[in-house]
Design an enzyme around this catalytic site. Structure first.
Site, short mmCIF file in Angstrom:
data_model
loop_
_atom_site.label_atom_id
_atom_site.label_comp_id
_atom_site.label_asym_id
_atom_site.label_seq_id
_atom_site.Cartn_x
_atom_site.Cartn_y
_atom_site.Cartn_z
N ASN A 73 0.84 -1.20 0.00
CA ASN A 73 0.00 0.00 0.00
C ASN A 73 0.87 1.25 0.00
OD1 ASN A 73 -1.70 -2.11 0.72
ND2 ASN A 73 -2.87 -0.88 2.15
N HIS A 74 0.32 2.34 -0.51
CA HIS A 74 0.99 3.63 -0.38
C HIS A 74 1.07 4.00 1.09
CE1 HIS A 74 1.09 4.66 -4.63
NE2 HIS A 74 -0.14 4.21 -4.74
N ASN A 75 2.12 4.72 1.47
CA ASN A 75 2.33 5.14 2.85
C ASN A 75 1.63 6.48 3.08
OD1 ASN A 75 3.20 5.62 5.42
ND2 ASN A 75 5.35 5.89 4.89
N TYR A 76 0.46 6.44 3.70
CA TYR A 76 -0.28 7.67 3.99
C TYR A 76 0.17 8.31 5.30
CZ TYR A 76 -3.00 4.55 6.99
OH TYR A 76 -3.39 3.63 7.92
N TYR B 72 -0.32 10.73 0.22
CA TYR B 72 0.66 9.70 0.58
C TYR B 72 1.99 10.09 -0.02
CZ TYR B 72 -0.82 8.12 -4.06
OH TYR B 72 -1.15 8.06 -5.39
#
Length: 144
Positions: free
Chosen positions: A57-60, A67
């Site tokens: 997943n993208h790092n939010y 993100y």
């Protein structure tokens, strides 16, 4: 590099990453696995068509919004004799227990106990398989 057990059947196009391990006698009818996380399938797994497992997943929580340019890698473990209906989506950091059934169209974002039948978005427990029946068939070696 991942590994694949004996008796593997891939009936429709499927995409696996190098971090996938597949047990014996698994049957895929259209599976896409994305990301750098590890995915482990037990023996006698069966899938419907259009299934997907996302392990990155993208790092939010990073340095930018919505993100940043880093990713969070997550793993998935699937036990023996698990069955996915059509269009099941599984996200990372999930363990699916032995004998579980995931209903068509479900989104699995938390652990599924052994022998549970789950469905929905997010997937929740509908009921459990008959434990005595399941283990009797297993003991008799009645696998498909």
């Amino acid at each position: 590099m991942g590994s694949f057990g004996v008796g593997l059947r891939v009936n429709f196009p499927s995409i696996f990453t190098k971090n996938v391990t597949v047990g014996d006698y698994c049957n895929f009818n259209g599976m896409e696995i994305g990301g750098r996380g590890k995915v482990s399938f037990g023996n006698y797994f069966h899938s419907g068509s259009g299934c997907q497992i996302i392990t990155e997943n993208h790092n939010y929580e990073g340095s930018m919004i919505p993100y940043d340019d880093t990713f969070v890698v997550k793993n998935v473990t699937i036990g023996d004799c698990v069955w996915f209906g059509d269009k099941v989506l599984v996200v990372g950091n999930v363990n699916i227990g032995e004998g579980a059934i995931i209903a068509a169209g479900s989104v699995v974002c938390k652990d599924v106990p052994p022998l549970a039948i789950v469905g929905g978005n997010p997937a929740t427990i509908i009921k459990y398989r008959d434990k005595d029946h399941y283990y009797r068939l297993k003991l008799e070696g009645r696998f498909n």
